[in-house]
Each structure stands twice: as structure tokens, then as C-alpha cells.
Design a protein around this motif. Structure first.
Motif, PDB file in Angstrom:
ATOM      1  N   VAL A 171      -7.386   8.167  -5.567  1.00 40.05           N
ATOM      2  CA  VAL A 171      -6.869   6.122  -6.041  1.00 40.05           C
ATOM      3  C   VAL A 171      -6.800   5.391  -4.861  1.00 40.05           C
ATOM      4  N   LEU A 172      -6.803   6.503  -3.463  1.00 35.34           N
ATOM      5  CA  LEU A 172      -6.683   5.959  -2.544  1.00 35.34           C
ATOM      6  C   LEU A 172      -8.466   5.168  -2.312  1.00 35.34           C
ATOM      7  N   PRO A 173      -9.482   5.176  -1.935  1.00 36.20           N
ATOM      8  CA  PRO A 173     -10.392   4.149  -1.221  1.00 36.20           C
ATOM      9  C   PRO A 173     -10.359   2.803  -2.375  1.00 36.20           C
TER      10      PRO A 173
ATOM     11  N   ALA B 254       0.996  -0.884   0.388  1.00 32.69           N
ATOM     12  CA  ALA B 254      -0.066   0.541   0.265  1.00 32.69           C
ATOM     13  C   ALA B 254       0.637   1.399  -0.179  1.00 32.69           C
ATOM     14  N   VAL B 255       1.990   1.255   0.548  1.00 30.49           N
ATOM     15  CA  VAL B 255       2.783   2.192   0.799  1.00 30.49           C
ATOM     16  C   VAL B 255       3.500   2.932  -0.747  1.00 30.49           C
ATOM     17  N   LEU B 256       3.973   1.205  -1.044  1.00 28.77           N
ATOM     18  CA  LEU B 256       4.469   1.366  -2.864  1.00 28.77           C
ATOM     19  C   LEU B 256       3.484   2.002  -3.863  1.00 28.77           C
ATOM     20  N   TYR B 257       2.079   1.328  -3.934  1.00 34.01           N
ATOM     21  CA  TYR B 257       1.054   2.297  -4.432  1.00 34.01           C
ATOM     22  C   TYR B 257       0.980   3.596  -4.389  1.00 34.01           C
ATOM     23  N   ILE B 258       0.851   4.549  -2.684  1.00 33.44           N
ATOM     24  CA  ILE B 258       0.351   5.577  -2.605  1.00 33.44           C
ATOM     25  C   ILE B 258       1.343   6.558  -3.228  1.00 33.44           C
ATOM     26  N   LEU B 259       2.632   5.889  -2.781  1.00 32.32           N
ATOM     27  CA  LEU B 259       3.879   6.923  -3.250  1.00 32.32           C
ATOM     28  C   LEU B 259       4.499   6.840  -4.878  1.00 32.32           C
ATOM     29  N   ILE B 260       4.339   5.857  -4.959  1.00 30.78           N
ATOM     30  CA  ILE B 260       4.174   5.794  -6.541  1.00 30.78           C
ATOM     31  C   ILE B 260       2.899   6.432  -7.310  1.00 30.78           C
TER      32      ILE B 260
ATOM     33  N   GLY C 137      -5.143  -0.354   8.703  1.00 28.48           N
ATOM     34  CA  GLY C 137      -3.128  -0.103   8.598  1.00 28.48           C
ATOM     35  C   GLY C 137      -3.019   1.030   7.406  1.00 28.48           C
ATOM     36  N   VAL C 138      -3.987   0.719   6.221  1.00 31.01           N
ATOM     37  CA  VAL C 138      -3.764   1.422   5.189  1.00 31.01           C
ATOM     38  C   VAL C 138      -4.129   3.035   5.239  1.00 31.01           C
ATOM     39  N   TYR C 139      -5.326   2.284   5.618  1.00 28.81           N
ATOM     40  CA  TYR C 139      -5.572   4.298   5.718  1.00 28.81           C
ATOM     41  C   TYR C 139      -4.868   4.993   6.757  1.00 28.81           C
ATOM     42  N   ILE C 140      -4.313   4.351   7.750  1.00 30.17           N
ATOM     43  CA  ILE C 140      -3.190   5.373   8.972  1.00 30.17           C
ATOM     44  C   ILE C 140      -2.773   5.693   7.904  1.00 30.17           C
ATOM     45  N   ILE C 141      -1.504   4.381   7.015  1.00 34.41           N
ATOM     46  CA  ILE C 141      -0.234   5.049   6.020  1.00 34.41           C
ATOM     47  C   ILE C 141      -1.132   6.085   5.063  1.00 34.41           C
ATOM     48  N   ALA C 142      -1.896   6.344   5.062  1.00 35.54           N
ATOM     49  CA  ALA C 142      -2.273   7.593   4.045  1.00 35.54           C
ATOM     50  C   ALA C 142      -2.271   8.328   5.123  1.00 35.54           C
ATOM     51  N   ILE C 143      -2.279   8.431   5.523  1.00 32.06           N
ATOM     52  CA  ILE C 143      -2.544  10.052   6.618  1.00 32.06           C
ATOM     53  C   ILE C 143      -1.479  11.459   6.218  1.00 32.06           C
ATOM     54  N   PHE C 144      -0.261   9.771   6.350  1.00 27.41           N
ATOM     55  CA  PHE C 144       0.893  10.149   5.719  1.00 27.41           C
ATOM     56  C   PHE C 144       1.262  11.220   4.728  1.00 27.41           C
ATOM     57  N   PHE C 145       0.310  10.747   3.529  1.00 31.58           N
ATOM     58  CA  PHE C 145       0.344  11.223   2.259  1.00 31.58           C
ATOM     59  C   PHE C 145      -0.554  11.970   2.194  1.00 31.58           C
ATOM     60  N   THR C 146      -1.700  12.133   2.554  1.00 30.67           N
ATOM     61  CA  THR C 146      -2.430  12.679   2.165  1.00 30.67           C
ATOM     62  C   THR C 146      -3.699  13.192   3.199  1.00 30.67           C
ATOM     63  N   GLU C 147      -4.915  14.316   2.384  1.00 30.42           N
ATOM     64  CA  GLU C 147      -5.636  14.014   4.155  1.00 30.42           C
ATOM     65  C   GLU C 147      -6.208  13.249   4.503  1.00 30.42           C
TER      66      GLU C 147
END
Lengths: 242, 255
Positions: free
Chosen positions: B61-63, B34-40, B122-132
Motif C-alpha cells: 500500500v505504501l507506493p 499519510a501517518v494515519l493511512y500507513i498506521l491503520i 516527507g511521506v517516504y521518510i515517515i514510512a521508514i519508521f514503519f517499514t523498510e
């Protein structure tokens, strides 16, 4: 409770078109120590599987303490404890976890589980192996775990499918003593074993199954009359000796 | 109906413990993906893309990434657990215990839903570091996360029963779940597709699952919600009934 712990009437089990059990009928009285013998592939384990729910009977009736094991299977499951021939257990779970899970499956509350598990660990000398994964145990210890697991819910009918296979002499003697004790306490026991001297020593009544059919059943005395050993009689009946 | 509550609770606990025993595989691995998907896709590529359907690309893309992980985790939890229990024969511990068929199914499905939701969280918490990572409609979000993980837990149950080898166990994941997730609008709006392909995309149930979660998070929807809900309820009822029947006849678990 009814007088019969187990009643099997005209049990047939087919695997495809191959019959594994062909019209087996016998009953075990409450409190009996019953020996169920037969050569490999005779139908012993299949019959046991039909009693415990691992296999579904093709035809016939299985009753445990008067309750139909197919239609009222949940009630009969509580009354039966099975120590199977093969180790059908999560090998990554510890001895204690295995006993905890099984006790829970049978509806035993956590606070009631603890003393029961401690008692069984002690009784089967497993206390020092309680936190070890099943896969790390020796063959004899694994067999003890199977026995403890079968007894964790205090079943009225205990089915032991070759419980002493691969077990050392000392443990085998301990186990015999233990089985005598619980039988004296009122537990009904169905035992299969390839050690015929064990069956001769422990069981009051014996049935021999061969090629899916019961070929002899009766009191132990009937099998060992005339100075014969059970082994000799078994070989005569099953045609294994010319 | 006499429910074996203690047995059921223990069974669920056993399933959850199994998940935590292989935490690297069950939780860490999807979180790293998930980190890689969100990052790339979200950050690197997304920074070069204008708004899509009125929202930032990363929020679009996050959802989809979230739903893809929920689906995959729920499915794998149940299919692998049941398959391994059959393979190692300790399914027999369940068969000889006083469980109804419904209780057996519920225990496996709860295990799958729990893993799906933990991975999703977990994916949602990771996403918080990249977006709202906003959630506009919390209860709808929870409904989609829960109900879709239930659908795929039930599907995992059927595959866990059916599979006769490790290859079969992965067949559905590789050839159905993964492609349909990608084609269900994880990374693109349906309106970016040619008209013919849009019709095809609307036949893909994953499109409705992802769209539902996207609506709950960013408030945009490209699918007919009624069809989406219909697919979810029919899937749960149909797969649940089939699973119950297969347990009743002992399909591949009872000889």
C-alpha cells in the motif's frame, strides 16, 4: 527610440456585445505629461488595460515606443509601469517582498534589485513599513506601494490610474512633486484622475473620453481658455452639467 | 527563444514561498494523513493480511499512499494558487510582466512539482519508521514521482483557470481524483477484483501511475508499462498544449 511613447489607433474593446471602447485614437509624445480624463465607466481603465496587457483589444493598434503591444507584448511590457486603480497585489506579502518579486519578474538581478528597492522605499517613505504585510497598511501607504511597484523596473512610460485616490493632502502634494521630477528626468506619464485640478496643474496635454470615444484632445491651454477651469470645461463636454 | 530566466526563477520562488507560508495546510496536513493511512491500513489491518502479490501488505500500500499524496499536493498547489491570484486579481502582476505564456505555465507547474515532491519525500521518510520502504529502481521511482506530479500540476492549472468559486475548485479533487486514486489500486491488487471490475480498473489512468511507482519500489507490476508511459506522455503534451492555448487567449485571466 521613436518620438511617440504611445500610439493608439482605432482601438475597440468589446465585452461580449457591449462596446467599452469605441474606436479610440490618440498618441503621447516622449516625455509628455498626459492627462486622460473621463467620467466613471467612460473607458479609461479599459484603454489602459489594453495598453498593459490586462485586456486584449478587440480591434485596433496599440504601440509603445513604436512596438506593437499585442504582437511584441514582452518587449512593450518592459517599457511600461502601471499603478492601477485597484490594489491588485498579494495582500499577505510584505512591501519588500512585493517589490522584490516585481523587480525579479522584470529580469532585474538580485544584487541590482536591493539598491533600487531601498531607493524606492526611501523615496515613498515606506522604509519603516517594508516588513509589514500589504493588508496591514493604511490606504495611503498601499497607494504608495502601488506607485513604487510601478517604478521598480524603471519604465519609460508610467501609467497612473487614479494614483491619488484615497490619499491624504500631504502625500498628494509629495506625489505631485515627485511626478514633476521624474517627468523632468524624461519619463513619459499618462495620468487619469478625478481630481481635475491635479490634472490641470500637472499635465501638458489632455484627452477626454466619454462613452468609449475621445470627445476632446489637445493642449491644456485649449481646455482652460477664456478663464474657464478644467472642471467646468469637463462638465460641459461630458454633458454632466446642463 | 529569449527566456526571462530571472523572471521565471522569481516566479517559481514566489510560488514556493506561498507554499511555505501555509505550511500547516500544504505539508503538515498530508503528512498527518499519510501517518494515519500507513498506521491503520499498513500496520493495524496489514498485520492481519498475508502477503499480497508476494510482498507485505504495508509495502504493497505504501507506493499507493505515496502517489495519492503526490497527486493531490501537486494538483492543489497549482489550482489554488492560480485561482486565488485570479480571485484577488494579482494575476495582473503576471500579465503586465514580460513573461511568455510558456514561462507562466512552467512557473506554476514547477511550483506544483516541487510541492508534490516535498510532500512525497516527507511521506517516504515517515514510512521508514514503519517499514523498510525499499526503492528497487530509484530512477524509475523518480520518473513516476516527477512525471505524475507534472500531469496533475497541469490539470490543476486548468482547474485554477476554469473555477469560478471555491466549490468548483474542489469538484475535481472530490469527484475525480480521490475516487480514481482509491479505485486505482492503492489498497488492493487488481486481481482481488471480480473479472468485470478488473477491465474497468484497467481503464483508470491512476491504476498505471500507482502501479508504476509500486514497481519502482517493490518490483511488482500488474499493469502494462507501455500503456502507463503512453498515458503520462499524452497527458503532459495534451494538458500542456491546452494550458498554453488558454493562457494565450487569456481565458478567464484577461478581459
Amino acid at each position: 527610440m521613436p518620438d511617440l511613447a504611445l500610439e493608439i489607433i482605432d482601438l475597440i474593446k468589446m465585452y461580449g456585445s457591449t462596446p467599452a471602447v469605441r474606436g479610440v485614437s490618440f498618441s503621447i509624445k516622449r516625455g509628455e505629461f498626459f492627462g486622460f480624463l473621463g467620467p466613471n465607466g467612460a473607458g479609461k481603465t479599459t484603454t489602459i488595460n489594453c495598453i498593459t496587457g490586462i485586456a486584449t483589444p478587440s480591434e485596433g493598434t496599440v504601440r509603445v515606443f513604436g512596438i506593437d503591444a499585442v504582437t511584441n507584448y514582452r518587449e512593450t511590457r518592459r517599457l511600461v509601469g502601471l499603478s492601477p486603480q485597484e490594489f491588485n497585489v498579494d495582500i499577505f506579502a510584505t512591501t519588500r517582498e512585493i517589490l522584490h518579486y516585481i523587480a525579479g519578474f522584470y529580469g532585474i538581478r538580485k544584487r541590482d534589485r536591493e539598491p533600487k528597492i531601498e531607493e524606492l522605499l526611501k523615496r515613498f517613505e515606506l522604509t519603516s513599513h517594508a516588513e509589514k504585510q500589504f493588508r496591514a497598511l493604511s490606504g495611503g501607504l498601499k497607494r504608495r506601494v502601488m506607485l513604487a511597484r510601478a517604478m521598480v523596473h524603471d519604465p519609460d512610460l508610467l501609467i497612473l490610474d487614479e494614483p491619488t485616490a484615497g490619499v491624504d493632502v500631504q502625500l498628494r502634494h509629495d506625489l505631485w512633486r515627485f511626478l514633476r521630477e521624474i517627468n523632468a528626468e524624461g519619463k513619459t506619464i499618462l495620468l487619469t484622475s478625478h481630481y481635475l485640478e491635479e490634472v490641470e496643474m500637472l499635465c501638458g496635454r489632455i484627452a477626454i473620453i466619454h462613452d468609449g470615444k475621445i470627445i476632446a484632445i489637445g493642449d491644456k491651454s485649449a481646455f482652460i481658455s477664456g478663464g474657464k477651469k478644467l472642471e467646468q470645461r469637463f462638465l460641459e463636454l461630458t454633458g454632466s452639467e446642463q | 527563444m529569449n527566456v526571462n530566466w530571472i523572471g521565471l526563477g522569481t516566479f517559481v520562488l514566489k510560488e514556493i514561498n506561498r507554499m511555505f507560508r501555509v505550511v500547516l495546510q500544504t505539508l503538515i496536513s498530508p503528512w498527518i494523513s499519510a501517518v494515519l493511512y500507513i498506521l491503520i491500513f499498513g500496520k493495524v489491518i496489514g498485520s492481519r493480511i498475508d502477503l499480497i502479490a508476494g510482498v507485505k501488505y504495508i509495502d504493497f500500500v505504501l507506493p499507493g499512499i505515496l502517489m495519492m499524496n503526490i497527486i493531490s499536493s501537486s494538483f492543489t498547489q497549482v489550482s489554488s494558487s492560480l485561482y486565488f491570484q485570479r480571485f484577488a486579481r494579482h494575476i495582473e502582476e503576471i500579465l503586465v510582466a514580460p513573461f511568455s505564456y510558456l514561462e507562466m505555465i512552467v512557473a506554476y507547474v514547477v511550483g506544483g512539482v516541487v510541492r508534490g515532491l516535498i510532500v512525497g519525500l516527507g511521506v517516504y521518510i515517515i514510512a521508514i519508521f514503519f517499514t523498510e520502504a525499499s526503492i528497487e529502481h530509484f530512477w524509475i521511482f523518480l520518473f513516476y514521482a516527477f512525471s505524475v506530479s507534472m500531469v496533475f500540476s497541469l490539470l490543476g492549472l486548468l482547474v485554477g483557470l476554469w473555477a469560478d468559486g471555491f466549490e468548483q475548485l474542489n469538484v475535481l479533487n472530490i469527484f475525480v481524483i480521490l475516487p480514481l486514486s482509491f479505485l486505482g489500486g492503492v489498497f488492493n491488487s487488481i486481481y482481488m477484483l471480480p473479472e468485470g471490475a478488473q477491465t474497468f480498473a484497467r481503464l483508470n489512468p491512476f491504476f498505471y501511475f500507482i502501479d508504476g511507482l509500486r514497481y519502482s519500489m517493490v518490483g511488482i507490476s500488474e499493469a502494462n508499462t507501455i500503456i502507463g508511459l503512453f498515458i503520462i506522455f499524452i497527458s503532459i503534451a495534451g494538458l500542456g498544449a491546452l494550458g498554453w492555448y488558454l493562457f494565450k487567449i487569456g481565458y478567464k485571466i484577461r478581459s
